[in-house]
Enzyme design. Structure first.
Site, PDB file in Angstrom:
ATOM      1  N   ASP A  21      11.708 -16.233 -33.041  1.00  0.00           N
ATOM      2  CA  ASP A  21      11.734 -15.097 -33.965  1.00  0.00           C
ATOM      3  C   ASP A  21      11.657 -13.778 -33.195  1.00  0.00           C
ATOM      4  OD1 ASP A  21      11.847 -13.815 -36.356  1.00  0.00           O
ATOM      5  OD2 ASP A  21       9.786 -14.249 -36.963  1.00  0.00           O
ATOM      6  N   HIS A  38      20.411 -11.317 -30.894  1.00  0.00           N
ATOM      7  CA  HIS A  38      20.738 -12.748 -30.921  1.00  0.00           C
ATOM      8  C   HIS A  38      21.399 -13.168 -29.602  1.00  0.00           C
ATOM      9  CE1 HIS A  38      19.461 -12.967 -35.003  1.00  0.00           C
ATOM     10  NE2 HIS A  38      20.464 -12.265 -35.505  1.00  0.00           N
ATOM     11  N   LEU A 132      16.396 -34.696 -21.442  1.00  0.00           N
ATOM     12  CA  LEU A 132      15.874 -33.953 -22.603  1.00  0.00           C
ATOM     13  C   LEU A 132      16.782 -34.114 -23.829  1.00  0.00           C
ATOM     14  CD1 LEU A 132      13.981 -31.638 -23.768  1.00  0.00           C
ATOM     15  CD2 LEU A 132      15.757 -30.052 -22.982  1.00  0.00           C
TER      16      LEU A 132
HETATM   17  C1  FPP Z   1      15.260 -14.994 -35.643  1.00  0.00           C
HETATM   18  O1  FPP Z   1      15.258 -13.636 -35.305  1.00  0.00           O
HETATM   19  C2  FPP Z   1      16.383 -15.679 -35.033  1.00  0.00           C
HETATM   20  C3  FPP Z   1      17.420 -16.265 -35.692  1.00  0.00           C
HETATM   21  C4  FPP Z   1      17.515 -16.286 -37.159  1.00  0.00           C
HETATM   22  C5  FPP Z   1      18.555 -16.864 -34.995  1.00  0.00           C
HETATM   23  C6  FPP Z   1      18.216 -17.548 -33.716  1.00  0.00           C
HETATM   24  C7  FPP Z   1      19.452 -17.694 -32.958  1.00  0.00           C
HETATM   25  C8  FPP Z   1      19.569 -17.555 -31.627  1.00  0.00           C
HETATM   26  C9  FPP Z   1      18.449 -17.337 -30.703  1.00  0.00           C
HETATM   27  C10 FPP Z   1      20.911 -17.594 -31.032  1.00  0.00           C
HETATM   28  C11 FPP Z   1      21.599 -18.913 -31.053  1.00  0.00           C
HETATM   29  C12 FPP Z   1      20.796 -20.075 -30.669  1.00  0.00           C
HETATM   30  C13 FPP Z   1      21.251 -21.201 -30.068  1.00  0.00           C
HETATM   31  C14 FPP Z   1      20.370 -22.377 -30.071  1.00  0.00           C
HETATM   32  C15 FPP Z   1      22.551 -21.314 -29.427  1.00  0.00           C
HETATM   33  P1  FPP Z   1      15.397 -12.573 -36.456  1.00  0.00           P
HETATM   34  O2  FPP Z   1      16.827 -12.219 -36.597  1.00  0.00           O
HETATM   35  O3  FPP Z   1      14.755 -13.097 -37.721  1.00  0.00           O
HETATM   36  O4  FPP Z   1      14.556 -11.385 -35.885  1.00  0.00           O
HETATM   37  P2  FPP Z   1      13.716 -10.296 -36.713  1.00  0.00           P
HETATM   38  O5  FPP Z   1      12.667 -11.045 -37.471  1.00  0.00           O
HETATM   39  O6  FPP Z   1      13.131  -9.437 -35.632  1.00  0.00           O
HETATM   40  O7  FPP Z   1      14.676  -9.575 -37.589  1.00  0.00           O
END
Ligand code: FPP
Length: 251
Positions: A21, A38, A132
């Site tokens: 997050d 991201h 893994l």
């Molecule tokens: C949460 O941050 C993150 C996500 C909803 C997406 C996670 C995706 C990635 C890390 C990229 C792709 C992953 C892989 C496994 C290839 P948020 O957007 O909710 O952040 P915020 O709470 O600060 O708005």
């Protein structure tokens, strides 16, 4: 002494789950669009997956896209899907080199066909790897998973294949998307939020929970080692008392 040096080699958690997050907030802090967060988050995924494999962790489950994330603005959803495809395309050779097997949990039928096909290809390519297990939760939520499980249990009961007294904890676990996996030993959530957010509600029953203020793109290998060291100093009692656990350890 670094956290890496403090890790007890014979007490590595078998299964670590992570709620990644803070990508959006990281981008905002840097005056950038959310997607840059991201993209930076993908770099963290690469680093943490590599060290998890090195440490001998058997399962690493990452909450990459929740059922609720479909409600984000369309541009962000589309860009995230494109990023997932691009990442899988780029990372498959590294997964092969590191003997990592990719698995997914979630309602993949909701993914755009190009995204789903790319994942299916990578699942097939890495199926023979024995190191893994990298589990991506995609279009996943626990309530979706449990609802689906209840429906299947009811179907099987209706067909006479399942009696009420056969619905044991072990039987229920077999209806979940994680049927072939051990429960997580450790859950890490970044970005200073203290929630489970519809993630592995059944499976986390006895997991140790670790929360850090660090935003996911800033989460380094050293932060990961720190979480493992913290986990290794916890006493997992599974409902027993401390003396029973210590007695058990001596046997
Ligand atoms: C949460 O941050 C993150 C996500 C909803 C997406 C996670 C995706 C990635 C890390 C990229 C792709 C992953 C892989 C496994 C290839 P948020 O957007 O909710 O952040 P915020 O709470 O600060 O708005």
């Amino acid at each position: 002494m670094s956290y890496k040096d403090q890790i007890i080699k014979d007490r590595i958690p078998e299964h670590v789950a992570i709620i990644m997050d803070g990508n959006g907030r990281w981008a905002k802090q840097h005056g950038l669009q959310r997607m840059f967060g991201h993209q930076q988050g993908v770099k963290t995924v690469h680093e943490i997956t590599t060290v998890a494999a090195e440490l001998g962790i058997r399962f690493l489950t990452l909450y990459a896209f929740s059922t609720e994330n479909w409600n984000r603005p369309k541009e962000e959803v589309d860009a995230l899907m494109a990023l997932l495809v691009d990442t899988i395309k780029k990372e498959t050779p590294t997964l092969m080199k590191n003997n990592v097997r990719l698995l997914t949990i979630g309602d993949l039928s909701r993914l755009p066909s190009a995204t789903r096909e790319k994942f299916e290809q990578c699942l097939a390519d890495t199926a023979g790897n024995t190191g893994l297990n990298l589990v991506l939760a995609l279009s996943y939520s626990s309530r979706w998973e449990l609802t689906r499980a209840f429906q299947q249990v009811a179907e099987n009961a209706k067909k006479g294949m399942l009696k009420p007294d056969e619905i044991t904890e072990q039987a229920v676990a077999q209806y979940l998307t994680t049927a072939t996996m051990p429960d997580p030993d450790l859950l890490i959530r970044t970005s200073g939020e203290y929630r489970i957010s519809n993630f592995l509600l059944w499976q986390l029953a006895y997991a140790e929970l670790y929360f850090t203020d660090c935003l996911w793109p800033d989460f380094t290998v050293e932060h990961f080692y720190e979480a493992i060291v913290d986990y290794q100093h916890r006493e997992r009692r599974f409902g027993k008392i401390s003396e029973q656990v210590k007695e058990g350890n001596r046997l």
